[in-house]
Scaffold this active site. Structure first.
Site, PDB file in Angstrom:
ATOM      1  N   GLU A 146       0.824  -1.220   0.000  1.00 41.18           N
ATOM      2  CA  GLU A 146       0.000   0.000   0.000  1.00 41.18           C
ATOM      3  C   GLU A 146       0.857   1.269   0.000  1.00 41.18           C
ATOM      4  OE1 GLU A 146      -3.816   0.125   0.772  1.00 41.18           O
ATOM      5  OE2 GLU A 146      -3.849  -1.919   0.037  1.00 41.18           O
TER       6      GLU A 146
ATOM      7  N   HIS B   2      -3.721   1.506   7.862  1.00 40.92           N
ATOM      8  CA  HIS B   2      -2.361   1.833   7.413  1.00 40.92           C
ATOM      9  C   HIS B   2      -1.580   2.333   8.617  1.00 40.92           C
ATOM     10  CE1 HIS B   2      -4.079   2.839   3.167  1.00 40.92           C
ATOM     11  NE2 HIS B   2      -3.466   1.670   3.111  1.00 40.92           N
TER      12      HIS B   2
ATOM     13  N   CYS C 177      -2.542  11.198   4.277  1.00 39.61           N
ATOM     14  CA  CYS C 177      -2.957  10.308   3.181  1.00 39.61           C
ATOM     15  C   CYS C 177      -2.867  11.011   1.838  1.00 39.61           C
ATOM     16  CB  CYS C 177      -4.399   9.845   3.362  1.00 39.61           C
ATOM     17  SG  CYS C 177      -4.712   9.044   4.917  1.00 39.61           S
TER      18      CYS C 177
HETATM   19  O1  SUG Z   1      -7.828   2.981   1.119  1.00 41.81           O
HETATM   20  N1  SUG Z   1     -10.535   5.176   1.478  1.00 41.81           N
HETATM   21  C1  SUG Z   1      -9.111   4.963   1.415  1.00 41.81           C
HETATM   22  C2  SUG Z   1      -8.394   5.885   2.369  1.00 41.81           C
HETATM   23  C3  SUG Z   1      -6.909   5.859   2.184  1.00 41.81           C
HETATM   24  C4  SUG Z   1      -6.182   6.583   3.235  1.00 41.81           C
HETATM   25  N2  SUG Z   1      -4.797   6.550   2.995  1.00 41.81           N
HETATM   26  C5  SUG Z   1      -3.849   6.489   3.952  1.00 41.81           C
HETATM   27  N3  SUG Z   1      -4.109   6.122   5.170  1.00 41.81           N
HETATM   28  N4  SUG Z   1      -2.635   6.703   3.601  1.00 41.81           N
HETATM   29  C6  SUG Z   1      -8.772   3.508   1.717  1.00 41.81           C
HETATM   30  O2  SUG Z   1      -9.447   2.911   2.553  1.00 41.81           O
HETATM   31  C7  SUG Z   1     -12.818   4.867   0.753  1.00 41.81           C
HETATM   32  C8  SUG Z   1     -13.555   4.991  -0.558  1.00 41.81           C
HETATM   33  C9  SUG Z   1     -15.037   4.888  -0.394  1.00 41.81           C
HETATM   34  O3  SUG Z   1     -15.498   4.254   0.548  1.00 41.81           O
HETATM   35  O4  SUG Z   1     -15.751   5.440  -1.269  1.00 41.81           O
HETATM   36  C10 SUG Z   1     -11.331   4.654   0.552  1.00 41.81           C
HETATM   37  O5  SUG Z   1     -10.925   4.036  -0.390  1.00 41.81           O
END
Ligand code: SUG
Length: 450
Positions: A176, A247, A373
């Site tokens: 990731e 994460h 993020c």
């Molecule tokens: O991968 N949310 C992302 C958030 C990513 C956050 N990134 C870090 N922590 N670096 C995920 O879960 C939600 C999309 C939705 O539900 O429509 C989403 O993909």
């Protein structure tokens, strides 16, 4: 500035016009909680640009990574055929959940775009960039190929730079990107200790094992030819993953010689944190890591996941002191107690933090994406940064920001629910956005799968 000095360029991901709340990440509390609610893609994009402006005002060199074209047609074309609009219309009727995933604007969270290590950390003297495979969730997996092409088009002809394709998930390598990587160093310009944080050693059916495997982290450390002793591997705490720490950047944040972390972030708790401090001492000839540990008593794991305090960005200002860019939720929730705690940390002269700034990223936060993020850190030496600035239009100056704002105001919807995703007007708006961005940023239009 000497050739050896390294500037950390912070690339912020621009949310795309299909930004919505699909409830697509089962392990991400905000995503599941806000499923189906009304989003505002225009505001999401403008909030990201405000983050860019804040970074710049703190003396940080900021870059922009454009969104990807959505819906992702190759995914829909595995089920339907015809012209794009006919395919989307069929999906909207017969497979709305698939259209939802194909329309995710999730490439905005550029901390998941890639893992980046600078030339100074590698035995071959190259900056290495590995696009993340994001294999765990389908709506994110479809980002990987386009991310790779985008990163290649931006960085490939930069001196001493190698862009690697995503790792093969078939081999159990779940990756990731930078969200599970921390680079600790006395200053950006010195070689770093690269910490890779993982949930499981190898691929498993256990949903609580996290999204990153040790095997993937090890592959990246090898691929990047990191110096011996310059890589460490730390396992996440299972309980933390279960509480919504999908994460590492949800529960720990670092910058140069500073690590801010929750005491229960890792499998072995404080023992792991002490191990990190010891490795740092060994790698950096007795220098001490500045560690700010936040206890469960001060902020519970659940509270940390709710307010995203650890998902702050920490940046070094030109005078060498550090600023924390924290989500506004830290101030708004729990009667401001977390913000009070941050104020104590700021006032404590035993750590380098001199300033705390709060940003409103609520559009992204409602999908579990805070300040950390939305950014990919790219530590570049002087010739690399000079080449990037000369050849590409990705470094944010006021002119670029204003041009992007104009595109956002012209084409982005200001209200969207998942049932709008099949509308032809959104498809056309998305194309206009990508064409306009490609022109303004002088980047090729990356079309998924072709
Ligand atoms: O991968 N949310 C992302 C958030 C990513 C956050 N990134 C870090 N922590 N670096 C995920 O879960 C939600 C999309 C939705 O539900 O429509 C989403 O993909």
């Amino acid at each position: 500035m000497s050739d050896d000095s390294i500037t950390e360029v912070v690339f912020v991901g621009l949310p795309g016009p299909t930004h919505h709340y699909g409830g697509l990440s089962a392990d991400n509390k905000a995503s599941t909680l806000n499923r189906g609610s009304v989003s505002n893609p225009k505001l999401a994009a403008l909030q990201a640009l405000e983050l860019v402006r804040l970074l710049k005002s703190l003396g940080v060199v900021a870059g922009i990574l454009p969104p990807q074209l959505r819906p992702h047609m190759p995914l829909l074309r595995q089920h339907f055929s015809g012209e794009d609009e006919a395919v989307i219309a069929q999906a909207a009727v017969s497979a709305p959940a698939l259209l939802d995933k194909a329309s995710a604007a999730s490439s905005m969270w550029t901390a998941n775009a890639a893992t980046v290590t600078p030339s100074i950390d590698s035995s071959d003297g190259n900056m290495h960039i590995t696009a993340a495979n994001l294999f765990t969730n389908l709506h994110r997996r479809i980002e990987a190929e386009d991310t790779y092409h985008m990163l290649k088009s931006i960085f490939e002809d930069i001196p001493d730079t190698v862009v690697h394709p995503p790792l093969s998930a078939v081999m159990g390598l779940l990756d990731e990107g930078a969200a599970n990587h921390m680079r600790l160093c006395p200053s950006h310009s010195q070689a770093g200790l690269n910490l890779f944080v993982y949930g499981a050693t190898d691929i498993t059916n256990d949903k609580t094992a996290g999204r990153q495997t040790l095997s993937a982290s090890q592959a990246i450390a090898r691929q990047h030819k990191l110096f011996d002793g310059a890589a460490g591997f730390i396992r996440q705490n299972r309980e933390a993953i279960h509480s919504g720490v999908f994460h590492n950047d949800v529960i720990a944040v670092s910058n140069e010689n500073l690590l801010m972390v929750h005491e229960q972030a890792y499998d072995q708790g404080m023992r792991d944190i002490e191990r990190i401090a010891k490795s740092y001492r060994e790698t950096h000839q007795g220098k001490e890591l500045s560690v700010v540990v936040i206890s469960e008593e001060e902020l519970t794991m659940e509270e940390a996941v709710q307010c995203y305090l650890f998902n702050s960005q920490i940046v070094t200002k030109p005078d060498g002191s550090m600023a924390v860019i924290a989500p506004i939720e830290v101030k708004l929730l729990f009667d401001g107690e977390a913000a009070e705690m941050m104020e104590h940390i700021r006032a404590d002269s035993s750590n380098p933090i001199s300033e705390v700034r709060y940003v409103d990223l609520r559009q992204s936060m409602r999908n579990g994406g805070g300040p950390a993020c939305l950014r990919l850190r790219v530590p570049m030496n002087t010739p690399q940064l000079a080449a990037l600035t000369q050849r590409k239009r990705v470094i944010a100056d006021e002119e670029l920001i204003t041009a992007l704002e104009r595109i956002i105001h012209a084409y982005y919807p200001d209200e969207l629910i998942p049932s709008d995703l099949g509308k032809p007007s959104l498809y056309h708006a998305s194309h206009h956005v990508m064409e306009a961005l490609s022109e303004v940023m002088q980047l090729p239009l990356v079309r998924s799968g072709g």
